[in-house]
Design an enzyme around this catalytic site. Structure first.
Site, PDB file in Angstrom:
ATOM      1  N   GLU A   1      40.938  62.048 -26.651  1.00 19.36           N
ATOM      2  CA  GLU A   1      40.442  62.713 -25.463  1.00 19.36           C
ATOM      3  C   GLU A   1      41.894  63.889 -25.468  1.00 19.36           C
ATOM      4  OE1 GLU A   1      40.240  61.024 -21.640  1.00 19.36           O
ATOM      5  OE2 GLU A   1      40.069  62.994 -20.543  1.00 19.36           O
TER       6      GLU A   1
ATOM      7  N   ARG B   1      44.767  46.910 -28.421  1.00 23.02           N
ATOM      8  CA  ARG B   1      45.649  48.152 -28.542  1.00 23.02           C
ATOM      9  C   ARG B   1      47.006  47.660 -28.870  1.00 23.02           C
ATOM     10  NH1 ARG B   1      46.042  52.073 -24.563  1.00 23.02           N
ATOM     11  NH2 ARG B   1      43.828  52.072 -24.438  1.00 23.02           N
TER      12      ARG B   1
ATOM     13  N   LYS C   1      49.207  57.712 -21.705  1.00 18.08           N
ATOM     14  CA  LYS C   1      49.362  59.034 -21.660  1.00 18.08           C
ATOM     15  C   LYS C   1      49.643  59.754 -20.110  1.00 18.08           C
ATOM     16  CE  LYS C   1      45.492  59.891 -24.278  1.00 18.08           C
ATOM     17  NZ  LYS C   1      44.523  60.709 -24.825  1.00 18.08           N
TER      18      LYS C   1
HETATM   19  P1  ATP Z   1      45.917  56.269 -23.040  1.00 19.14           P
HETATM   20  O1  ATP Z   1      45.494  55.130 -22.435  1.00 19.14           O
HETATM   21  O2  ATP Z   1      47.069  56.414 -23.499  1.00 19.14           O
HETATM   22  O3  ATP Z   1      45.437  57.510 -22.190  1.00 19.14           O
HETATM   23  P2  ATP Z   1      43.351  56.768 -24.390  1.00 19.14           P
HETATM   24  O4  ATP Z   1      42.695  55.499 -24.803  1.00 19.14           O
HETATM   25  O5  ATP Z   1      42.846  57.403 -23.093  1.00 19.14           O
HETATM   26  O6  ATP Z   1      44.918  56.360 -24.403  1.00 19.14           O
HETATM   27  P3  ATP Z   1      42.093  58.405 -26.226  1.00 19.14           P
HETATM   28  O7  ATP Z   1      42.664  59.831 -26.544  1.00 19.14           O
HETATM   29  O8  ATP Z   1      40.917  58.499 -25.597  1.00 19.14           O
HETATM   30  O9  ATP Z   1      43.372  57.868 -25.209  1.00 19.14           O
HETATM   31  O10 ATP Z   1      42.286  57.516 -27.416  1.00 19.14           O
HETATM   32  C1  ATP Z   1      41.647  57.883 -28.733  1.00 19.14           C
HETATM   33  C2  ATP Z   1      41.673  56.556 -29.467  1.00 19.14           C
HETATM   34  O11 ATP Z   1      42.761  56.151 -29.529  1.00 19.14           O
HETATM   35  C3  ATP Z   1      40.671  55.645 -28.894  1.00 19.14           C
HETATM   36  O12 ATP Z   1      39.735  55.235 -29.693  1.00 19.14           O
HETATM   37  C4  ATP Z   1      41.656  54.463 -28.351  1.00 19.14           C
HETATM   38  O13 ATP Z   1      41.070  53.419 -28.381  1.00 19.14           O
HETATM   39  C5  ATP Z   1      42.682  54.602 -29.336  1.00 19.14           C
HETATM   40  N1  ATP Z   1      43.779  54.134 -28.967  1.00 19.14           N
HETATM   41  C6  ATP Z   1      44.503  54.489 -27.625  1.00 19.14           C
HETATM   42  N2  ATP Z   1      45.687  53.816 -27.481  1.00 19.14           N
HETATM   43  C7  ATP Z   1      45.576  52.906 -28.318  1.00 19.14           C
HETATM   44  C8  ATP Z   1      46.779  51.979 -28.524  1.00 19.14           C
HETATM   45  N3  ATP Z   1      47.925  51.763 -27.777  1.00 19.14           N
HETATM   46  N4  ATP Z   1      46.490  51.048 -29.692  1.00 19.14           N
HETATM   47  C9  ATP Z   1      45.628  51.412 -30.513  1.00 19.14           C
HETATM   48  N5  ATP Z   1      44.493  52.439 -30.447  1.00 19.14           N
HETATM   49  C10 ATP Z   1      44.612  53.123 -29.138  1.00 19.14           C
HETATM   50 MG    MG Z   2      40.398  57.223 -23.266  1.00 20.46          MG
END
Ligand code: ATP
Ligand code: MG
Length: 565
Positions: free
Chosen positions: A36, A262, A272
């Site tokens: 995102e 994760r 984030k």
């Molecule tokens: P955050 O919780 O930091 O906002 P998010 O999951 O909302 O992270 P996205 O931009 O939606 O952020 O993530 C893109 C991809 O990266 C998704 O498929 C998510 O599952 C993966 N991802 C995000 N954080 C991690 C992590 N700590 N370890 C592994 N994969 C991750």
């Molecule tokens: Mg997300």
């Protein structure tokens, strides 16, 4: 580029291999990385990137980069640009496969109309607060919305008018009609569309209704004919909804959602939202502050993409959440830098050393090997003269026991140059601090080797005072004091756990002249001090270095102490 063979397999790679054997998707492998664009990528995303692009590469498949841009209020072009730069820097290439969920807004709308026609979605006019109340809890079933029985015609009319902008935010939502008594809360008539009178960074003001992630994601995957939709564990309970959307619409394919744990790293945060807070409140200098766990922060700190990829491979892919030691990431980094970083001499806390018997007019050039781990990188010439700088801590007027460096009457080796013996010191009259060390050198020890086989215990790095260059050196420590700052919110402000000493700036450092004009991001080892890289603030007037990581590796000790998994 990563190799096409993984060092080890994992449960996701096994699923993919099994699907290939069974010819489940006609022999295709298509994955996607779906960020995102609401922040910069962090090391957790690197795990997902390595996994998705890695599986595609290993199987002759493709990996799409898809921006999940369904929330116009938090998303920005800056993030889209940085995400692409970071994925490329990590060494991955999406080729022509760059997509945006917003590319599918029209199709997503049409599918929603289809759901309404089929009696599988309805416009609900409860307030957000009421929707929550009707939803029930884990122990109590939900209650049907009074709007659940609206006619198809009325739903079509209202949904159309939602799109046309006739209603304020919160007046209506479109919900799937699934099951208000489902034990899975995600299936209790989840919201598919909400009204948001907000400009979108790509579609502008074309839309004032936006699909939810849970609705847009499966359909985007299906439109792109993704075979394996790999996501993190928190989406496990969303999988039935993912499948419901695909089962109830005439989509071109049905990808399989697979969840993995994760990545969490000690002393580091991966949210984030919290990283944004650190940036916005000025706790760090920006998203690419070298203390940040963002890809751009690690890059500016001096991490190499190879080290990050190696780390992601070593931690593997598991189904249970855990916290990985920062020491392992640093271990991977040191292994890479040990192989690749040229050695140079830099003095961080300079102390003048004068060789009284060395001619004033003379400058010699001593030969110094660039990297003993990589003989192919050859050697360079380092100027040596009568007045040098050594490290302040390499001299002790009264040496403690076991101290083998310089002290009065003691002989040491100046790396690759000569043996010198300390004869006297000059002190500051006021403070008593030693400001100059006077030595004599033995001309028979050129290259740092004695002709008579005489041994010395200490070898010091040095730079020539007249030839060395001034530099600023930035030393970093953990951003957080607590080894688990990401642990579930305790209610307090997480910024209270910040390490007040995470940045120390050293001015007045001196580095050898071969570093003149070194490009930003180039990495080196300052002998005996650690790995460093040139910061983008560096200029011809003042070189600026970031300490990437120290030399001492603690991983072996930590991993021995850890219980075997
Ligand atoms: P955050 O919780 O930091 O906002 P998010 O999951 O909302 O992270 P996205 O931009 O939606 O952020 O993530 C893109 C991809 O990266 C998704 O498929 C998510 O599952 C993966 N991802 C995000 N954080 C991690 C992590 N700590 N370890 C592994 N994969 C991750
Ligand atoms: Mg997300």
């Amino acid at each position: 580029m990563t190799t096409a063979t993984p060092a080890s397999t994992d449960f996701i790679r096994e699923i993919v291999a099994e699907d290939l054997r069974a010819n489940k998707h006609g022999g295709r492998v298509a994955t996607r990385f779906p960020p995102e664009p609401n922040g910069y990528l962090h090391i957790g995303h690197a795990k997902s990137i390595c996994l998705n692009f890695g599986i595609a590469l290993e199987n002759g498949g493709v990996c799409h980069l898809r921006f999940d841009d369904t929330n116009p209020t938090k998303e920005e072009v800056e993030y889209v640009d940085s995400i692409q730069a970071d994925v490329r820097w990590l060494g991955f290439d999406w080729g022509t496969h760059r997509y945006y969920a917003s590319d599918y807004f029209e199709q997503l709308y049409d599918y929603a109309v289809q759901l309404i026609r089929d009696g599988k979605a309805y416009v609900c006019s409860l307030s957000p607060q009421e929707i929550r109340e009707y939803r029930g809890t884990l122990t109590e079933p939900g209650r049907d919305s009074p709007y659940r029985s609206r006619s198809v015609a009325e739903n079509l009319d209202l949904f159309h008018r939602m799109r046309a902008g006739e209603f304020p935010e919160g007046a209506h939502v479109l919900r799937a009609k699934i099951d208000m008594a489902s034990p899975n809360l995600n299936l209790r008539d989840p919201v598919l569309y909400r009204i948001l009178h907000a400009s979108h960074h790509r579609t502008g003001d074309t839309w004032c209704i936006y699909p939810t992630y849970d609705y847009a994601h499966p359909i985007s995957d299906a439109i792109e004919r993704i075979t394996h939709s790999i996501c993190t564990l928190e989406f496990e309970a969303h999988r039935p909804l993912y499948d419901w959307c695909l089962d109830n619409l005439p989509v071109p394919s049905h990808p399989q959602q697979i969840e993995f744990a994760r990545l969490n790293i000690s002393y580091t945060l991966m949210s984030k939202r919290k990283l944004l807070q650190l940036v916005e409140q000025g706790h760090v200098a920006g998203w690419d502050d070298p203390r940040m766990p963002t890809i751009s922060g690690l890059r500016r700190r001096g991490y190499s993409p190879e080290a990050i990829r190696d780390f992601c491979e070593r931690i593997g892919v598991a189904k249970r959440d855990n916290v990985v030691e920062l020491a392992l990431l640093e271990h991977c980094l040191r292994e890479d830098l040990n192989r690749t970083a040229p050695r140079v001499m830099a003095v961080l806390h300079p102390l003048r050393l004068i060789i009284d018997n060395y001619p004033e007019y003379l400058t010699e050039e001593v030969e110094s090997i660039n990297n003993p781990e990589d003989p192919g990188t050859g050697s360079r010439r380092v100027p040596f003269s009568r007045v040098l700088y050594i490290e302040r801590e390499d001299f002790q007027e009264v040496p403690p026991k076991g101290y083998f460096r310089l002290s009065p009457g003691r002989e040491v080796r100046l790396k690759d140059a000569y043996y010198v013996t300390c004869n006297s010191v000059v002190k500051d009259e006021q403070t008593g601090e030693v400001v100059e060390v006077h030595c004599t050198y033995d001309p028979e020890t050129r290259g740092g080797r004695s002709a008579d086989g005489r041994m010395v215990k200490g070898t010091l790095h040095w730079v020539s005072a007249a030839h060395s260059l001034p530099a600023e050196v930035r030393l970093y420590d953990h951003l957080f004091l607590n080894p688990d700052p990401g642990a579930e919110d305790t209610g307090g402000d997480f910024t209270e756990g910040l390490n007040p000493h995470s940045l120390e700036v050293l001015e007045g450092c001196r580095v050898e002249p071969s570093l003149a004009g070194a490009a930003a991001e180039s990495r080196c080892q300052f002998l005996r001090q650690g790995y460093f890289c040139v910061d983008r603030d560096s200029s011809a007037e003042k070189l600026v270095f970031n300490r990437t990581v120290g030399l001492r590796d603690t991983w072996a000790k930590i991993s021995r102490a850890q219980p075997k998994k």
